[in-house]
Write an enzyme that holds these catalytic residues in place. Structure first.
Site, mmCIF file in Angstrom:
data_model
loop_
_atom_site.group_PDB
_atom_site.id
_atom_site.type_symbol
_atom_site.label_atom_id
_atom_site.label_comp_id
_atom_site.label_asym_id
_atom_site.label_seq_id
_atom_site.Cartn_x
_atom_site.Cartn_y
_atom_site.Cartn_z
ATOM 1 N N SER A 39 -0.403 -2.756 12.549
ATOM 2 C CA SER A 39 0.022 -3.852 11.916
ATOM 3 C C SER A 39 1.207 -4.463 12.792
ATOM 4 C CB SER A 39 0.502 -3.379 10.693
ATOM 5 O OG SER A 39 1.282 -2.298 10.433
ATOM 6 N N ARG A 97 0.931 -1.276 0.068
ATOM 7 C CA ARG A 97 -0.009 -0.006 0.053
ATOM 8 C C ARG A 97 0.832 1.125 0.088
ATOM 9 N NH1 ARG A 97 -1.953 1.696 4.384
ATOM 10 N NH2 ARG A 97 -1.357 0.003 5.635
ATOM 11 N N ASN A 100 -3.512 -13.460 13.911
ATOM 12 C CA ASN A 100 -3.232 -14.864 14.763
ATOM 13 C C ASN A 100 -4.240 -14.873 16.011
ATOM 14 O OD1 ASN A 100 -0.736 -15.203 13.293
ATOM 15 N ND2 ASN A 100 0.458 -14.558 14.622
ATOM 16 N N LYS A 139 -3.041 -9.498 14.773
ATOM 17 C CA LYS A 139 -4.344 -9.522 14.629
ATOM 18 C C LYS A 139 -4.810 -10.805 13.934
ATOM 19 C CE LYS A 139 -7.120 -6.058 12.339
ATOM 20 N NZ LYS A 139 -6.997 -5.410 11.345
ATOM 21 N N ASN A 173 6.317 -8.094 2.790
ATOM 22 C CA ASN A 173 4.831 -7.833 2.779
ATOM 23 C C ASN A 173 4.169 -8.739 1.831
ATOM 24 O OD1 ASN A 173 2.441 -6.377 3.222
ATOM 25 N ND2 ASN A 173 2.517 -5.148 1.388
ATOM 26 N N ARG A 210 1.987 -12.155 0.541
ATOM 27 C CA ARG A 210 0.731 -12.280 1.043
ATOM 28 C C ARG A 210 -0.028 -13.893 0.640
ATOM 29 N NH1 ARG A 210 -1.522 -8.198 4.579
ATOM 30 N NH2 ARG A 210 -0.081 -6.656 4.256
ATOM 31 N N ARG A 238 1.820 -2.593 20.434
ATOM 32 C CA ARG A 238 3.205 -3.439 20.972
ATOM 33 C C ARG A 238 3.758 -2.401 21.773
ATOM 34 N NH1 ARG A 238 6.701 -7.486 18.869
ATOM 35 N NH2 ARG A 238 4.920 -8.148 17.072
ATOM 36 N N CYS A 269 1.082 -6.695 15.093
ATOM 37 C CA CYS A 269 0.704 -6.895 16.594
ATOM 38 C C CYS A 269 -0.283 -8.332 16.511
ATOM 39 C CB CYS A 269 -0.334 -5.872 17.089
ATOM 40 S SG CYS A 269 0.459 -4.395 17.372
ATOM 41 N N HIS A 290 -11.139 -1.013 11.537
ATOM 42 C CA HIS A 290 -9.885 -1.754 11.168
ATOM 43 C C HIS A 290 -9.984 -2.859 12.335
ATOM 44 C CE1 HIS A 290 -5.439 -2.021 10.121
ATOM 45 N NE2 HIS A 290 -6.064 -3.084 9.482
HETATM 46 O O1 O2Y Z 1 0.321 -3.591 1.430
HETATM 47 C C1 O2Y Z 1 -1.072 -4.246 1.259
HETATM 48 O O2 O2Y Z 1 -1.528 -3.606 -0.080
HETATM 49 C C2 O2Y Z 1 -1.993 -4.745 2.069
HETATM 50 S S1 O2Y Z 1 -2.076 -4.264 3.396
HETATM 51 C C3 O2Y Z 1 -3.159 -5.091 4.497
HETATM 52 C C4 O2Y Z 1 -3.744 -6.111 4.064
HETATM 53 C C5 O2Y Z 1 -4.515 -7.064 4.597
HETATM 54 C C6 O2Y Z 1 -4.808 -6.582 5.925
HETATM 55 N N1 O2Y Z 1 -4.368 -5.522 6.403
HETATM 56 C C7 O2Y Z 1 -3.432 -4.822 5.782
HETATM 57 C C8 O2Y Z 1 -3.285 -3.521 6.387
HETATM 58 O O3 O2Y Z 1 -2.205 -2.732 6.026
HETATM 59 O O4 O2Y Z 1 -3.752 -2.939 7.536
HETATM 60 MN MN MN Z 2 -5.316 -4.312 8.138
#
Ligand code: O2Y
Ligand code: MN
Length: 652
Positions: free
Chosen positions: A313, A112, A319, A317, A431, A433, A464, A315, A291
């Site tokens: 992120s 992102r 899990n 979630k 990152n 996935r 955290r 932390c 979120h």
């Molecule tokens: O980096 C990305 O495009 C994914 S970001 C993401 C993906 C799944 C769940 N949460 C997140 C986040 O950044 O909170």
């Molecule tokens: Mn997220």
């Protein structure tokens, strides 16, 4: 016709088009004029509601695709897309598993892009709080309507030349639930279609709902883009990282995303719709888009409660959402791991749905030790992105060291040779996935698709925090809980180039996802207390406190069920297990936490301590942050809570 390198690819494309081509069958003069010469290779534009047809028509004119494919969500369609992507080199099969695929992105398109993500409103203050003079705002990026139009004009004209425009009708939340919302995404990426097919409910059922109910939908336009100087590398993953931009216009429920095919930038149902646009719709309609994970927990007496939890992120979630409880007799079931839409029903009960249909989880760190239920979820019907590949066609990432012997030669996320135990660079991108259907999770909750949502008894915030913050504490009341959410901070790596850790503010774990001014968001949360006499209790958890030697004071993972047990007892109004401190209620050291059967020795004095000097410093830092970042937009109730905490700390 797109440019093909090989004659065989051209033949395959022509065959596909021929197979699916359906020309407009009924006269519609306006539409026909605009779409003349563009084949509709799947679906029929004439059957679509007028507002959807107009949306497609406008953007076909703008983006000039070669063809249009209206997604029906069928298995046949998905298989066709996977074949096409395999041909183009976008994905390759993982033969070790059932219907699993690996995508390797352009290395410039791996996450992102917060700095390139904007909310468009008439005035800046609708999007972001007015910061103190000279202070850079960190609570979102604003763009004016003129600049948004200019950004679109300079990127989108003819950007889909030679490509197919896919039309993805999708529902966030179970189709037909009163809590769900519909979107339609136009995209030139087959990878996005296949991923949206996992992450959302997509296809004909959604079109039918749109048609029958004459419903509004969130308009999502996405193109992976074409760089001005042409695609020079990684032709299997076109993108335009230099000009990537993600735009949201809450007033008209529109999302426009250009230049990236990755995750949150391109799967527009997730962060863009379910959080940014979702939070603005929720503000207008009187509910909450957050979120947060959602889980169900059943105690040994068979009593079941649902909780939601917001963590920044890194932390854990996912899990927690899929935890195997170690406390005997407890069972956890997963409703969602990332986003919750919540609304008070007519009886004042807060109810939540997971608007998503899949998990887009971080791969590195996920293992049979940390999250066995995630591992049981991901080995069929899953798209992996930027992970490494084993010689037998399986996946690998950091955290799976026990699964692969040293000396094995794998392919890393760049598709280069990578030798286990020798190569020093990461095998998988940090990152990277997995994108997997939620229904495959072995502990998915039986009510996870319940149209009315699950009843929520507790809201958890967390972070955290290596120092000063106890394992768990309970807010004194709703307003204090909102203050706790606003004050959230978490340890994070400062920047990629230097690995130092800092404690960052991340209010409500929503910092990158607010769709409107955070001060107004706080007022909205405060206003929720008018809606119920039965408000959920609010808690803060911290699994990451360390002793002076840097060792974690709490084992975490399945043992966190002991913390949830305490939370449930508080929800059931058990006063005997808690003690009041200046920051809220913490477990009583004698009969608070149930530590039966726990093998490790726990230093409860350190774990539950509320050190006065630490908290006096913490509240100074929080006050400074509020003054600098939210300024005059900070609600009085929250300012009062800063002062109340200070005086409780001083007078205690
Ligand atoms: O980096 C990305 O495009 C994914 S970001 C993401 C993906 C799944 C769940 N949460 C997140 C986040 O950044 O909170
Ligand atoms: Mn997220």
């Amino acid at each position: 016709m797109p440019d093909f390198e090989k004659k065989s690819e051209e033949r395959e494309y022509t065959r596909n088009v021929g197979q699916f081509a359906k020309k407009l069958t009924q006269p519609n003069v306006g539409l026909y004029n605009h779409l003349r010469g563009i084949s509709v290779v799947n679906g029929n534009l004439v059957n679509l509601p007028t507002n959807l047809r107009e949306f497609i028509e406008e953007n076909v004119s703008l983006c000039q695709p070669e063809s249009i494919h209206i997604c029906d969500g069928s298995e046949q369609e998905n298989a066709q897309l996977l074949r096409l992507m395999q041909k183009n080199g976008t994905i390759e099969p993982l033969p070790k598993y059932e219907n699993c695929w690996l995508a390797r992105t352009n290395p410039a398109d791996v996450a992102r892009v917060e700095g390139k993500t904007f909310i468009c409103t008439q005035t800046r203050n609708k999007t972001i709080p007015t910061t103190k003079d000279g202070i850079k705002g960190t609570l979102g990026n604003w763009i004016s309507p003129n600049d948004m139009q200019e950004a679109i004009n300079s990127r989108f004209p003819r950007c889909m030349k030679g490509r197919t425009m896919y039309v993805i009708p999708f529902s966030m939340g179970p189709v037909g639930s009163p809590l769900s919302k519909i979107g339609v995404q136009l995209t030139d990426s087959a990878y996005v279609v296949a991923s949206m097919g996992i992450m959302t409910r997509m296809g004909n059922a959604v079109l039918e709902t749109l048609n029958n109910n004459n419903e509004e939908f969130v308009k999502c336009l996405h193109s992976v883009g074409t760089p001005l100087n042409g695609i020079k590398s990684h032709p299997h993953w076109p993108c335009d990282p230099e000009r990537t931009i993600i735009l949201h216009r809450p007033k008209t429920n529109e999302i426009v995303s250009y230049g990236s095919g990755y995750g949150g930038n391109s799967l527009l149902g997730k962060k863009c719709f379910a959080l940014r646009i979702g939070s603005t719709i929720a503000k207008r309609e009187g509910w909450l888009a957050e979120h947060m994970l959602i889980l169900g927990i059943t105690n040994p007496q068979g009593q079941k409660k649902y909780i939601v939890a917001a963590f920044p992120s890194a932390c854990g979630k996912t899990n927690l959402a899929m935890m195997n409880a170690t406390l005997p007799g407890y069972k956890i079931e997963c409703v969602g791991d990332d986003i919750a839409w919540m609304k008070f029903d007519k009886n004042g009960q807060l109810r939540a749905i997971n608007p998503e249909n899949g998990f887009f989880g971080v791969a590195p760190g996920t293992s049979y030790k940390t999250n066995p239920n995630a591992m049981e979820t991901i080995f069929k019907n899953t798209i992996f992105t930027n992970v490494a590949k084993t010689p037998d066609g399986g996946i690998y990432w950091e955290g799976l060291e026990d699964e692969v012997p040293n000396g094995t030669v794998l392919k890393d996320w760049h598709n280069n040779d990578w030798v286990k135990g020798e190569t020093k660079t990461p095998a998988a991108h940090p990152n990277s996935r997995f994108c997997a259907p939620a229904k495959q999770c072995p502990i998915i909750d039986p009510q996870w698709e319940s149209p009315e949502g699950v009843p929520i008894s507790a809201i958890l915030f967390g972070g955290r925090r290596p120092k000063g913050v106890p394992l768990v504490y309970e807010a004194l009341d709703w307003d204090h809980g909102v203050f706790v959410g606003a004050s959230m901070r978490s340890e994070a790596t400062a920047a990629a180039e230097h690995q130092s850790k800092v404690i960052m503010h991340d209010p409500f774990a929503m910092r990158p996802f607010f769709g409107y001014n955070f001060g107004h968001y706080l007022s909205h949360w405060l206003s929720m207390k008018e809606k119920s006499n039965n408000l959920p209790k609010i808690f803060h958890v911290n699994w990451f406190r360390k002793d002076n030697a840097g060792k974690f004071l709490w084992p975490g993972f399945g043992e966190n069920s002991r913390v949830l047990d305490w939370i449930l007892r508080r929800v059931n109004n058990d006063d005997s297990c808690a003690v009041k401190t200046p920051i809220g209620y913490v477990p009583n050291k004698t009969n608070g936490l149930n530590l039966d059967g726990l093998k490790e020795n726990i230093n409860l004095d350190e774990l539950l301590d509320v050190p006065r000097d630490f908290w006096l410093q913490e509240i100074e830092e929080i006050e400074k942050y509020f003054e600098e970042q939210i300024g005059t937009d900070l609600p009085n109730e929250i300012r009062a809570h800063v002062n109340n905490l200070k005086s409780r700390l001083i007078n205690n």
